[in-house]
Design a protein around this motif. Structure first.
Motif, PDB file in Angstrom:
ATOM      1  N   LYS A   1       0.838  -1.216   0.000  1.00 34.02           N
ATOM      2  CA  LYS A   1       0.000   0.000   0.000  1.00 34.02           C
ATOM      3  C   LYS A   1       0.868   1.259   0.000  1.00 34.02           C
ATOM      4  O   LYS A   1       0.646   2.187  -0.790  1.00 34.02           O
TER       5      LYS A   1
ATOM      6  N   VAL B   1       2.817   1.650  -3.361  1.00 40.77           N
ATOM      7  CA  VAL B   1       1.966   2.093  -4.474  1.00 40.77           C
ATOM      8  C   VAL B   1       1.546   3.550  -4.259  1.00 40.77           C
ATOM      9  O   VAL B   1       1.515   4.345  -5.202  1.00 40.77           O
TER      10      VAL B   1
ATOM     11  N   THR C   1       2.484   6.508  -6.793  1.00 42.68           N
ATOM     12  CA  THR C   1       1.413   7.302  -7.413  1.00 42.68           C
ATOM     13  C   THR C   1       1.737   8.787  -7.323  1.00 42.68           C
ATOM     14  O   THR C   1       1.605   9.535  -8.299  1.00 42.68           O
TER      15      THR C   1
ATOM     16  N   MET D   1      -4.549  -6.201  -6.337  1.00 43.50           N
ATOM     17  CA  MET D   1      -5.297  -5.091  -6.962  1.00 43.50           C
ATOM     18  C   MET D   1      -5.996  -4.251  -5.884  1.00 43.50           C
ATOM     19  O   MET D   1      -5.979  -3.016  -5.945  1.00 43.50           O
TER      20      MET D   1
ATOM     21  N   ALA E   1      -3.416  -2.251  -4.082  1.00 41.29           N
ATOM     22  CA  ALA E   1      -2.900  -1.192  -4.952  1.00 41.29           C
ATOM     23  C   ALA E   1      -3.919  -0.066  -5.097  1.00 41.29           C
ATOM     24  O   ALA E   1      -3.557   1.113  -5.094  1.00 41.29           O
ATOM     25  N   LEU E   2      -5.204  -0.424  -5.196  1.00 43.26           N
ATOM     26  CA  LEU E   2      -6.244   0.610  -5.304  1.00 43.26           C
ATOM     27  C   LEU E   2      -6.276   1.459  -4.040  1.00 43.26           C
ATOM     28  O   LEU E   2      -6.402   2.687  -4.105  1.00 43.26           O
TER      29      LEU E   2
ATOM     30  N   SER F   1      -3.016   3.568  -4.062  1.00 44.21           N
ATOM     31  CA  SER F   1      -2.972   4.589  -5.111  1.00 44.21           C
ATOM     32  C   SER F   1      -4.011   5.674  -4.872  1.00 44.21           C
ATOM     33  O   SER F   1      -3.802   6.830  -5.226  1.00 44.21           O
TER      34      SER F   1
ATOM     35  N   PRO G   1      -4.245   6.228 -10.685  1.00 44.63           N
ATOM     36  CA  PRO G   1      -4.528   5.172  -9.693  1.00 44.63           C
ATOM     37  C   PRO G   1      -5.018   3.878 -10.345  1.00 44.63           C
ATOM     38  O   PRO G   1      -4.636   2.790  -9.922  1.00 44.63           O
TER      39      PRO G   1
ATOM     40  N   SER H   1      -2.884   0.403 -10.484  1.00 42.41           N
ATOM     41  CA  SER H   1      -3.508  -0.771  -9.852  1.00 42.41           C
ATOM     42  C   SER H   1      -3.582  -1.934 -10.840  1.00 42.41           C
ATOM     43  O   SER H   1      -3.317  -3.084 -10.476  1.00 42.41           O
TER      44      SER H   1
END
Lengths: 233, 318
Positions: free
Chosen positions: B39, B42, B46, B245, B248-249, B252, B295, B299
């Motif tokens: 987290k 990423v 970002t 994913m 990452a979401l 980001s 983002p 992701s």
């Protein structure tokens, strides 16, 4: 259905742990697998549950040459093989229910079917009330029963069990052996690796004896006769 | 609402680590210390991507505005001294300026000719000489601003000859030399900004692949068990790629909010009226959409990386 022709297995560049194994098992066969410690039982089991590939020879399972199958086909073949590991190999973060349900979920069965079948089997192995328990909170015998339930839940075509009754009392051990026997009568090929001669003697099935990587087949009576002759010598 | 909160990491995902019909996680992915790492990684990537991309976009805009602002423009200077360095009377300079202006107006490649007034010249030189310039004693050059027709075939050499025929000391400045230098510098910086974007992207991929590999190593036995039960590579990969994913979401999104705040501060700092050379920091619609897509892009990139890493690792199993 299962055919080994001159199969050999070695780890790395070491000596062959299994050499020139020839074996033919018809669908629905029941065999005990015996042998001294280090004789190659675990290696033979790992070949049978497709955990390893032989270093030589031809291996046919469910009528298919294992060496010629794609990864997807091998996965589908594994879905038809139930394995009871000696060390149970349960997923510790999952409940007893989820552990038993796992093979069905991998096969993509519906949750309704899964719930019904898993609860029924857990009741049968006397673990119905422990369905939400994590393996780490259960005894060795209870974990072994979960492992057995997980191996048979899919009604596999081939059932492999490595010392499946090792941690069980005689009563439940005999009950589970009866379950294996029933599966065998329904057409499942069963191979049980065991040291428990008393238990094997209760069932009239041929025995595969591994000795220093070589396999031989014995009738139950001839096995006893050999043992007896060994004692008298 | 629950789904959105879970996706943003504001609510614990109760499905992680639990096998259910719809969302399968056979591995305890929620109990891994590497989750925070992914987290944070990423999120930071970002922010860096947003800043470097915005920088690249701003430099593009800068170069475009400089070149389009000066393209097709030139100026003629009639210095107050002749070619021998002798100061000329102000009247002579005015006369020469007018003659050159008339000659330029007849040139078919030139669209507009503007003679700069005394006040305009004072405004131009006041930053160097101050506001209280004595117009009686200070010699002023004559300056003419020109605009050429677009795609006109300009004969610069002939134009200079004609101008210097009227006033030998006069010069034609098409701004090419310094504009080319500035544009070369701007384009180099823009290239560097895009390289940084690429490096950040590759770093993200490598770091996520490493994190996924570490996770696979931690769950090696469980993975082997799933494999032996007949789980196909896709089945296992799906779980790890979905989990990556989601992480990452979450990362980001937080990075995006932080990046927006930073860009807002930069835009505010660059919006000062005192800045004349550097244009205002603005992004066009397409550039804004690209920034808003970061983002999602990062992701999806993380998800793809996780998938490929899992599939490559599983290939090592028989």
């Amino acid at each position: 259905m299962i055919k080994f022709e001159h199969v050999g297995l070695r780890y790395g560049i070491g000596p062959e742990v299994l050499s020139d194994i020839n074996l033919t098992l018809e669908p629905g066969a029941f065999r005990f697998l015996s042998g001294a410690s280090g004789a190659g039982k675990t290696s033979l089991m790992s070949l049978l549950y497709l955990g390893r590939k032989p270093t030589r020879g031809l291996m046919t399972i469910f009528g298919k040459n294992v060496g010629q199958q794609s990864r997807k086909q091998l996965s589908l073949m594994r879905q038809n093989i139930g394995v009871v590991f000696q060390d149970y190999r349960l997923l510790n973060h999952m409940s007893a229910f989820d552990n038993v349900a796992l093979p069905l979920r991998i096969q993509g069965q519906s949750e309704v079917e899964i719930k019904k079948n898993v609860e029924e089997l857990l009741d049968w192995v006397d673990l119905g009330e422990y369905k939400n328990a994590l393996p780490s909170t259960l005894s060795g015998g209870q974990q072994q029963r979960i492992s057995i339930a997980r191996a048979v839940i899919t009604r596999p075509r081939l059932l492999l069990a490595d010392e499946p009754t090792g941690n069980l009392d005689d009563n439940i051990g005999f009950r589970l052996m009866t379950l294996f026997d029933q599966l065998h009568k329904m057409g499942t090929t069963v191979i049980i690796a065991s040291h428990n001669v008393a238990l094997m003697d209760k069932f009239d099935h041929d025995r595969l004896i591994l000795d220093k990587g070589k396999l031989s087949v014995h009738q139950p009576t001839s096995w006893i006769a050999e043992k007896m002759s060994g004692i008298f010598h | 609402m629950d789904k959105i909160l879970r996706l943003l990491g504001l609510k614990k995902d109760r499905f992680l680590g639990i096998a259910t019909a719809k969302r399968r996680y056979d591995l305890p992915l929620d109990r891994n210390a590497g989750n925070k790492f992914v987290k944070i990684l990423v999120g930071l990537m970002t922010v860096l991507l947003m800043l470097s991309l915005s920088g690249a976009f701003a430099l593009s805009g800068l170069a475009e505005r400089w070149s389009s602002g000066l393209e097709g423009k030139a100026s003629v200077e009639i210095p107050a001294k002749d070619i021998n360095g002798i100061l000329l009377p102000q009247e002579d300079i005015k006369t020469a300026t007018q003659k050159i202006a008339l000659m330029l107006e007849d040139d078919k490649t030139i669209e507009t000719v503007t003679v700069l007034s005394e006040a305009e010249i004072i405004a131009l030189i006041s930053p160097w000489l101050g506001d209280d310039i004595d117009t009686q004693t200070t010699p002023f050059p004559g300056i003419i601003s020109l605009t050429f027709y677009k795609q006109a075939d300009i004969n610069k050499a002939a134009l200079i000859t004609n101008i210097q025929h009227i006033a030998p000391q006069a010069r034609l400045d098409t701004h090419e030399s310094w504009l080319n230098d500035v544009l070369r510098l701007t384009n180099s910086l823009r290239f560097a900004a895009y390289v940084i974007v690429l490096v950040i992207g590759l770093t993200t991929i490598v770091a996520i692949a490493g994190a996924v590999r570490a996770r696979l190593s931690a769950y090696k036995e469980d993975l082997e068990l799933l494999h032996l039960m007949g789980a196909q590579d896709n089945y296992i990969a799906r779980q790890l790629q979905r989990h990556t994913m989601i992480l990452a979401l979450q990362g980001s999104f937080l990075g995006f909010v932080f990046g927006l705040i930073l860009l807002g501060i930069m835009a505010w700092l660059l919006s000062s009226k005192d800045l004349t050379l550097i244009p205002e920091f603005t992004l066009d619609g397409g550039q804004k959409i690209i920034l808003f897509l970061i983002p999602i892009i990062i992701s999806v990139m993380a998800m793809g990386t996780a998938r490929l890493t899992v599939l490559r690792t599983l290939k090592q199993l028989p």
